[in-house]
Design an enzyme around this catalytic site. Structure first.
Site: not given
Ligand code: UD1
Ligand code: CA
Length: 445
Positions: A81, A10, A16, A314, A139
């Site tokens: 990575g 995480a 992006r 609510r 991949g």
């Protein structure tokens, strides 16, 4: 499951997503992506869970603890990575012998049912793959029968390899001994200059270990890298929860317009009309009717109740059996007793409404003095006339009648009538004379 450790990655930047929020904290079906992954992880009852988070990601750590209180945390101070991220979990896995399952925090749709076969395999390493309708960005699995020889990342793949549609979900299962043997061999000599976890496959093959392939439906492997994929994940969760609600015995008149949260619970023979949104923390009993266009969150609705159309419940709304909450009624942190009714245009906040009471149209609980919230207590079988204001803190006894248009500023004893009302003045014939005068003036002009 004993002999199982789970690592959840995480720490990624989520570049992006173009967001100030860490990627795994983004939500689908009102639950963070990390929360979804950890819920699936917890369902496998592993010996250990290790969450790899980025530096200073206190919110990620807190979220992880919320879903897996016993999870261990490992910080990846530099994002180098997925392989590098797994290396950071090393200390937390010290002394562990068994299988290690790696889940990606950005792949939240995975179901435990799809993980069981991966965990049950006898190979030293197994990869969860899927057939992608559009493999772009994933991949590619270089397979030979049911064995995988290598995983090629999009950026490193040849045009031929890019045509492969069998893709890597990111999820792998590997014996801890093998993992610690192979991790130091990873290199970052690739297009991204990162230590790819996926390179373990080639390294395992070189070490003479077979890497087996398990497949799962594409719908469970959508990875969230941008907000378009986040929307795709949301859509898939909604599809799944709609099906679960219907298979559980609820009627959804137009399923595509009903939105659930990951934790929504719906009873049997409950009917949900179109355009209903369930935020987090909602439990709905059996035989409830939720009419069109309601927004409901943090609420409990007991059996036989009728909500809407156009109602807003609510957090803390606790709607009793057979109670009715109708159009343009907002309920917050309030208990509505059995069979009580608030059918039109009301605000009920910080209140307790006794069984069988009727809250007339336009009734407002004035719960806030600008600084603090106060309680309104309404006994059983109370009749609150339309357009009344109940100024809290205030207590209305059992069986009380409140005359329409009253402003109630002090407590009312049982069975009393409470009324604040200016004298009504009636002037006979006045309107007729007024019209005549006005019309005469207009005719002259
Ligand atoms: C990865 C896989 C790819 C697979 C795809 C599935 C690698 C090299 N590639 O690509 O084969 O098809 O997932 O969705 O593994 N993370 C860290 N630290 C890092 C980098 C990433 O914790 O330094 C975490 C991210 O938070 C994320 C996960 O690892 O949860 C995957 O990282 P991401 O960068 O999204 O990998 P993909 O490019 O999607
Ligand atoms: Ca990803």
């Amino acid at each position: 499951m004993t002999g199982l450790a789970i690592i959840v990655l995480a720490a990624g930047m989520g570049t992006r997503m173009k967001s100030a929020l860490p990627k795994v904290m983004h939500k689908a079906a009102s639950r963070s992506l990390l929360g979804h992954v950890l819920s699936a992880a917890k369902a496998l009852a592993p010996d250990r869970i290790v969450v790899v988070h980025g530096p200073g990601q206190e919110a990620v750590k807190a979220e992880a603890t919320r879903y897996a209180p016993d999870a261990m945390m490992a910080e990846q101070s530099e994002r180098k990575g997925t392989g590098h991220a797994v290396m950071q979990a090393g200390p937390a896995l010290a002394g562990f012998s068994g299988k290690v399952l790696v889940l990606y925090g950005d792949t939240p749709l995975i179901r435990k049912e799809s993980l069981y076969p991966l965990l049950a395999g006898s190979a030293g390493m197994a990869v969860l793959g899927f057939r992608a309708s559009n493999p772009h960005g994933y991949g590619r699995l270089i397979a030979s029968g049911s064995a995988i020889l290598a995983i090629r990342e999009e950026l490193d793949a040849t045009p031929e390899e890019r045509k492969i549609t069998l893709c890597n979900s990111g999820i792998i299962c590997i014996a801890n001994e093998l993992l610690s043997q192979l991790l130091p061999q990873l290199s970052n000599a690739n297009a991204k200059g990162e230590y790819y976890l996926t390179d373990l496959v080639e390294l395992a093959n070189t070490a003479g270990v077979t890497v087996s392939l398990n497949e799962c439906p594409e719908s469970e492997t959508i990875g969230v890298n941008d907000r378009i994929q986040l929307a795709a994940v949301e859509a898939e969760f909604q599809r799944r929860y709609r099906h679960e609600a219907m298979l559980g015995g609820a009627t959804l008149a137009d399923p595509a317009t009903v939105y659930f949260s990951a934790d929504t619970k719906i009873g049997r023979d409950t009917v949900i009309e179109p355009n209903v949104f369930f935020g987090p923390g909602v439990t709905v009993g059996d035989n409830v009717e939720i009419l069109a266009n309601c927004h409901i969150e943090g609420a409990t609705i007991a059996k036989g109740a009728r909500i809407g159309p156009f109602a807003r419940l609510r957090p803390g709304a606790d709607i009793g059996e057979d109670a009715h909450v109708g159009n343009f009624v907002e309920v917050k942190k309030s208990r509505i007793g059995k069979g009580a009714k608030a059918n039109h245009l009301s605000y009920i906040g910080d209140a307790r409404v006794g069984a069988g009471s009727n809250i007339g149209a336009g009734t407002i609980t004035c719960n806030y003095d600008g600084y603090e919230k106060h309680l309104t207590e309404i006994g059983e079988n109370v009749f609150v006339g339309s357009n009344s204001a109940l100024v809290a803190p205030v207590r209305i006894g059992t069986g009380v009648n409140i005359a329409a248009g009253s402003v109630i500023t002090q407590s009312v004893p049982d069975d009393a009538l409470a009324m604040t009302r200016p004298q009504l003045v009636v002037k006979e014939g006045w309107a007729k004379r007024y019209r005549a005068a006005k019309q005469a003036k207009k005719a002259k002009a």
